[in-house]
Design a protein around this motif. Structure first.
Motif, mmCIF file in Angstrom:
data_model
loop_
_atom_site.group_PDB
_atom_site.id
_atom_site.type_symbol
_atom_site.label_atom_id
_atom_site.label_comp_id
_atom_site.label_asym_id
_atom_site.label_seq_id
_atom_site.Cartn_x
_atom_site.Cartn_y
_atom_site.Cartn_z
ATOM 1 N N LEU A 260 0.813 -1.215 0.000
ATOM 2 C CA LEU A 260 0.000 0.000 0.000
ATOM 3 C C LEU A 260 0.848 1.267 0.000
ATOM 4 N N ILE A 261 2.177 1.108 0.014
ATOM 5 C CA ILE A 261 3.052 2.273 0.008
ATOM 6 C C ILE A 261 3.603 2.452 -1.405
ATOM 7 N N ALA A 262 3.072 3.429 -2.122
ATOM 8 C CA ALA A 262 3.538 3.701 -3.483
ATOM 9 C C ALA A 262 4.878 4.415 -3.409
ATOM 10 N N MET A 263 5.887 3.860 -4.069
ATOM 11 C CA MET A 263 7.208 4.478 -4.034
ATOM 12 C C MET A 263 7.271 5.599 -5.069
ATOM 13 N N ASN A 264 6.505 6.666 -4.807
ATOM 14 C CA ASN A 264 6.417 7.786 -5.741
ATOM 15 C C ASN A 264 7.288 8.944 -5.267
ATOM 16 N N GLY A 265 7.200 10.069 -5.969
ATOM 17 C CA GLY A 265 8.028 11.222 -5.644
ATOM 18 C C GLY A 265 7.881 11.714 -4.221
ATOM 19 N N PRO A 266 6.645 11.962 -3.736
ATOM 20 C CA PRO A 266 6.500 12.449 -2.359
ATOM 21 C C PRO A 266 7.059 11.494 -1.310
#
Length: 494
Positions: A159-165
């Protein structure tokens, strides 16, 4: 890791690595034959392939029942990928994202995620908790970062998207906030026996509890924000009341670690239900208010928190809060993969019965930096005894909660000898008290703007000791513009 889980992890790892390589090859199927990559790039891609083959070795080890060596092989493969990715970034023509994508997936696999044919019933949640009474109860808690709890049938890392933020938040925790992260971890280890059972009983991941606490208070039980949120998990008064955090004999139970963790777990589960198990929206509701989030989301609970329709409408504080909590939780799960080493902390709970009257402040002086605690024990003693005033002396026979290793230190240092005498002398020092000096005269006068006034005429007529620029700055005026009825602050020329 259980045999079946490792086996499935290995099978899927091989599949993921193969898919990445196939995708890279497929990208070359066009009308123009691509140039072969430079030898240096080919060498790095060969290391990626070697890391993938390492999983075949680990698979054989697992089938032979050697899960310990299989896990070592998994770790080695991750290290190979990490090293190759670092060199790829400095090698022209090398696609770094190809490495980082595989690394991200394999890191999640190490946590037990992305196991497609595994059902929630097969997942390990660690050994059951024994009653938390005395040393045995605290010692029965599974080791931190090793116990996996599902969140509504999903691994937390899914559930933890490794995106920019989130990546930006990871960098902040690993750099400017690194000291805060370490302090939060140490504080949490001493509170863990009180807080985590509340989360476990609600079926929530421990890493999520740590992430929220690290961001909210850093594990300072008596923290109070400017807005009035209080306790280790920073409940507002009204929200706390809704979840049973009340006054008990003059003590606000928002400051009780176990009670605040219970209330927080109930709140998170309530909001997960409202937002269809969307963790990011749930955290946004915890920070920015569930009413506002429900109005923004409406019936579309599958919408991403980062969707511009949501992300652009929440406050900057909430935009920062959600990825920062998730990043702290991620580091709790995978510190070694980010060159992070949390300190070893013996958080087993103990207690002492006072042989002489003393306060928490005096006890802190007496204990000093015992057991390699360079910052001393004041914060830990306060956290473990939240109902006590740290300056108030407690009588002989009173019981205080302390970390188990401090029981022997107390007996050796703080019952007899020079240290308790020194601590008492410092604590009872008399500080002279004098009445407050008279208040200084008001150095500001106020003027109500009249029709026809300009800033220049006001300054000329009423304040010979200042300038238009200073008055504009004092009143946050744009373009020196004033309007009738506006009240301006002017420096007094007395």
């Amino acid at each position: 890791m259980p045999y079946r889980a490792v086996l499935r992890s290995l099978r899927l790892v091989s599949l993921v690595a193969a898919l990445v390589l196939v995708a890279a090859c497929a990208a070359t199927n066009g009308s123009v034959t691509p140039k072969p990559p430079p030898a240096s790039v080919t060498l790095l891609y060969g290391q990626l392939d070697q890391a993938s083959r390492s999983y075949e070795t680990a698979l054989q080890q697992t089938r032979a029942g050697d899960t310990k060596d299989a896990q070592k092989t998994l770790d080695t493969a991750l290290d190979q990928l990490r090293d190759a990715a670092a060199h790829c970034g400095a090698t022209p023509g090398c696609d770094s994202q190809r490495f980082f994508s595989v690394f991200d997936h394999l890191l999640r696999l190490k946590d037990g995620s992305f196991i497609g044919d595994q059902t929630p019933d097969e997942e390990t949640n660690g050994p059951p908790l024994a009653p938390l009474s005395g040393e045995a109860g605290a010692g029965s808690l599974p080791e931190a970062q090793r116990s996996v709890t599902l969140l509504r049938g999903h691994q937390l890392s899914e559930l933890i998207a490794m995106n920019g933020p989130v990546k930006a938040a990871l960098e902040m925790w690993l750099t400017q906030w690194r000291g805060n992260l370490m302090d939060a971890y140490v504080n949490y280890q001493f509170l863990r026996h009180e807080m985590w059972p509340q989360y476990q009983s609600e079926g929530l991941p421990e890493a999520l509890l740590f992430g929220i606490m690290a961001k909210e208070s850093g594990g300072k039980v008596h923290a109070v924000s400017r807005s009035g949120a209080a306790g280790p998990l920073q409940f507002m008064y009204a929200t706390g009341l809704r979840f049973g955090l009340t006054e008990q004999d003059g003590f606000d139970t928002r400051f009780d670690p176990a009670e605040s963790a219970r209330a927080n777990a109930e709140y998170i589960n309530e909001q997960l239900k409202a937002f269809n198990d969307n963790l990011e929206l749930t955290l946004a509701a915890y920070n920015g208010g569930e009413g506002r989030m429900r109005r923004l989301v409406g019936d579309n609970t599958s919408v991403s928190f980062y969707d511009p329709r949501i992300y652009a409408q929440v406050s900057q504080e909430t935009r920062d809060y959600v990825p920062e909590v998730l990043a702290a939780a991620w580091l709790f799960l995978h510190p070694d993969s980010y060159n992070l080493r949390f300190p070893r902390v013996d958080g087993v709970q103990g207690s002492i019965t006072l042989k002489r009257s003393t306060s928490i402040s005096e006890l802190t002086v007496c204990l000093g930096s015992a057991n390699d605690m360079p910052d001393g024990w004041f914060r830990t003693l306060r956290n473990l005894n939240p109902r006590l005033d740290p300056q108030q002396e407690q009588p002989v026979g009173a019981t205080l909660q302390v970390p188990k290793p401090l029981e022997s230190v107390y007996a050796a240092r703080c019952v007899d000898g020079p240290w308790p005498i020194l601590a008492s002398d410092l604590h009872n020092a008399v500080v002279p008290v004098f009445p407050n000096p008279p208040a200084a005269p008001d150095l500001v006068v106020r003027y109500t703007v009249r029709r026809g006034d300009t800033l220049a005429t006001i300054v000329r007529r009423h304040s010979s000791c200042t300038s238009e620029t200073e008055v504009a700055r004092m009143n946050n005026l744009k373009f020196n513009h004033v309007k009738a009825g506006q009240v301006l602050k002017l420096p007094s020329c007395r």
